[in-house]
Motif scaffolding. Sequence first.
Motif, short mmCIF file in Angstrom:
data_model
loop_
_atom_site.label_atom_id
_atom_site.label_comp_id
_atom_site.label_asym_id
_atom_site.label_seq_id
_atom_site.Cartn_x
_atom_site.Cartn_y
_atom_site.Cartn_z
N SER A 28 0.83 -1.21 0.00
CA SER A 28 0.00 0.00 0.00
C SER A 28 0.86 1.26 0.00
CB SER A 28 -0.93 -0.01 1.21
OG SER A 28 -1.77 1.12 1.21
N ALA A 29 1.93 1.25 0.79
CA ALA A 29 2.84 2.40 0.84
C ALA A 29 3.50 2.62 -0.52
CB ALA A 29 3.90 2.18 1.91
N ILE A 30 3.86 1.54 -1.19
CA ILE A 30 4.50 1.64 -2.51
C ILE A 30 3.52 2.20 -3.53
CG2 ILE A 30 5.46 0.29 -4.42
CD1 ILE A 30 6.73 -1.54 -2.33
N PHE A 31 2.27 1.72 -3.50
CA PHE A 31 1.27 2.25 -4.42
C PHE A 31 1.11 3.76 -4.24
CE2 PHE A 31 -0.45 -2.09 -5.15
CZ PHE A 31 -0.55 -2.03 -6.53
N GLY A 32 1.08 4.20 -2.98
CA GLY A 32 0.97 5.63 -2.72
C GLY A 32 2.14 6.40 -3.30
N LEU A 33 3.34 5.85 -3.16
CA LEU A 33 4.54 6.51 -3.71
C LEU A 33 4.49 6.54 -5.24
CD1 LEU A 33 7.27 5.03 -1.35
CD2 LEU A 33 6.31 7.35 -1.31
N ILE A 34 3.91 5.49 -5.84
CA ILE A 34 3.76 5.48 -7.30
C ILE A 34 2.81 6.59 -7.75
CG2 ILE A 34 2.82 4.16 -9.24
CD1 ILE A 34 3.86 1.62 -7.84
N TYR A 35 1.68 6.72 -7.05
CA TYR A 35 0.73 7.79 -7.40
C TYR A 35 1.41 9.16 -7.29
CZ TYR A 35 -2.77 4.13 -6.56
OH TYR A 35 -3.50 2.97 -6.59
N SER A 37 4.60 9.82 -7.53
CA SER A 37 5.60 9.94 -8.59
C SER A 37 4.97 10.34 -9.92
CB SER A 37 6.36 8.62 -8.76
OG SER A 37 7.07 8.29 -7.58
N ILE A 38 3.77 9.81 -10.17
CA ILE A 38 3.06 10.18 -11.40
C ILE A 38 2.74 11.67 -11.40
CG2 ILE A 38 0.90 9.89 -12.67
CD1 ILE A 38 0.93 6.95 -11.78
N TRP A 39 2.24 12.15 -10.26
CA TRP A 39 1.92 13.58 -10.19
C TRP A 39 3.17 14.44 -10.28
CZ3 TRP A 39 -2.50 15.43 -11.29
CH2 TRP A 39 -3.67 14.71 -11.03
N LYS A 40 4.25 13.99 -9.69
CA LYS A 40 5.51 14.74 -9.81
C LYS A 40 5.98 14.79 -11.26
CE LYS A 40 7.53 14.18 -5.19
NZ LYS A 40 8.66 13.62 -4.41
N GLY A 41 5.71 13.72 -12.01
CA GLY A 41 6.15 13.66 -13.39
C GLY A 41 5.36 14.56 -14.31
N ILE A 42 4.06 14.77 -14.02
CA ILE A 42 3.22 15.57 -14.91
C ILE A 42 2.95 16.97 -14.38
CG2 ILE A 42 2.11 13.49 -15.81
CD1 ILE A 42 -0.31 14.09 -14.08
N GLY A 43 3.28 17.22 -13.11
CA GLY A 43 2.98 18.52 -12.51
C GLY A 43 4.09 19.53 -12.68
N ASP A 44 3.72 20.79 -12.51
CA ASP A 44 4.68 21.90 -12.58
C ASP A 44 4.81 22.50 -11.19
OD1 ASP A 44 6.19 24.14 -12.99
OD2 ASP A 44 5.04 24.88 -14.69
N PRO A 45 5.98 22.35 -10.54
CA PRO A 45 6.14 22.84 -9.16
C PRO A 45 5.90 24.34 -9.00
CG PRO A 45 7.96 21.42 -9.81
CD PRO A 45 7.19 21.70 -11.05
N GLY A 46 6.10 25.10 -10.05
CA GLY A 46 6.00 26.56 -9.91
C GLY A 46 4.68 27.14 -10.35
N GLN A 47 3.70 26.30 -10.64
CA GLN A 47 2.44 26.80 -11.17
C GLN A 47 1.26 26.23 -10.39
OE1 GLN A 47 1.94 25.95 -15.31
NE2 GLN A 47 -0.01 27.03 -15.49
N ILE A 59 0.31 16.39 -3.92
CA ILE A 59 1.13 15.31 -3.36
C ILE A 59 0.65 14.99 -1.95
CG2 ILE A 59 3.42 14.74 -2.47
CD1 ILE A 59 4.56 16.23 -4.90
N HIS A 60 0.43 16.01 -1.14
CA HIS A 60 -0.04 15.79 0.23
C HIS A 60 -1.46 15.22 0.23
CE1 HIS A 60 2.98 19.08 1.65
NE2 HIS A 60 3.54 17.90 1.47
N TYR A 61 -2.28 15.68 -0.71
CA TYR A 61 -3.66 15.20 -0.83
C TYR A 61 -3.67 13.69 -1.15
CZ TYR A 61 -8.41 14.72 -2.72
OH TYR A 61 -9.69 14.31 -2.96
N VAL A 62 -2.91 13.30 -2.15
CA VAL A 62 -2.85 11.89 -2.55
C VAL A 62 -2.25 11.04 -1.44
CG1 VAL A 62 -1.76 10.27 -4.17
CG2 VAL A 62 -2.75 12.40 -5.01
N ALA A 63 -1.22 11.55 -0.78
CA ALA A 63 -0.55 10.79 0.28
C ALA A 63 -1.50 10.52 1.45
CB ALA A 63 0.69 11.54 0.76
N PHE A 64 -2.22 11.54 1.89
CA PHE A 64 -3.11 11.33 3.04
C PHE A 64 -4.29 10.46 2.66
CE2 PHE A 64 -6.22 12.40 6.35
CZ PHE A 64 -5.44 12.16 7.47
N ASN A 65 -4.74 10.56 1.42
CA ASN A 65 -5.80 9.66 0.95
C ASN A 65 -5.36 8.21 1.05
OD1 ASN A 65 -8.46 10.54 -0.09
ND2 ASN A 65 -7.24 12.02 -1.21
#
Length: 260
Positions: A28-35, A37-47, A59-65
């Motif tokens: 379960s922890a690994i699945f969360g990290l995969i989710y 990672s996907i958002w980190k790959g498609i997201g823009d940190p500055g926008q 990232i925090h939203y997906v992690a706590f979910n």
Amino acid sequence: MLFLVLMKKTYARNLQYRSSHAINTVASAIFGLIYVSIWKGIGDPGQAGAAGYTLQNVIHYVAFNQVCLWITLFITNGLGIDRSVRTGQISLDLMRPVHLFYHLMCKEWGQVGYQLLYKSLPIYLLYIWMLNLPVPHSATTWLWTVIALLLAAYMNICVNYLIGVTSLWTTESNWLFWVHYSLSTVLSGFLIPLEWLPDWLQRISHLSFYPYLQYVPTKLYLEMESASLLIGSAIWSFGLTLLCLVVTAWVRRKVEVQGG
């Protein structure tokens, strides 16, 4: 007293398998990290994204979910009623001097408590370390989050009870659990915030109890919503409780078992 006894027995039963359950926790922890990672790959940190979400918010939203899943969604399929129907145990359960819903609900709280300590908590601590998941400093935030999680767990217990009792009318109710699980991944805001869903899907979601399983506890934890959302949680909990009591009255008039 009965509530505590049944809860403790279910908790103690799960303790016998905590080593094997550790595999589920790691997965379960690994699945969360995969989710994430996907958002980190498609997201823009500055926008900032839609509805004011930043990449860090998502990232925090997906992690706590992911942390909440073992409390609000992953409980005993149908509360084990379908298995009781197949073995004939349901007839004995209905003869007990305690209401069937209350009996099974008390037992399931032991399961929820076990999964909180041995699954959700380890994942939560891991995400604080790896993903900088924020820890609220306000006691009020913790209070609203805990209440939201308790109500979410209770609603899911009610839904699974309703799924389970359908096995008295059909030989297979397992498919209903998977329909419920599939709907929850979308309508509860598990993978993405509800604000990002199409308008028509948002309306369907807000007409259901699903947002109160994942979206509401997470938004309260991240201090992105007010505690007024708990009114909806309380209303749905009350309504599902009444439905469970009505259905139990029907069950007592129709007991059809396949094993006895």
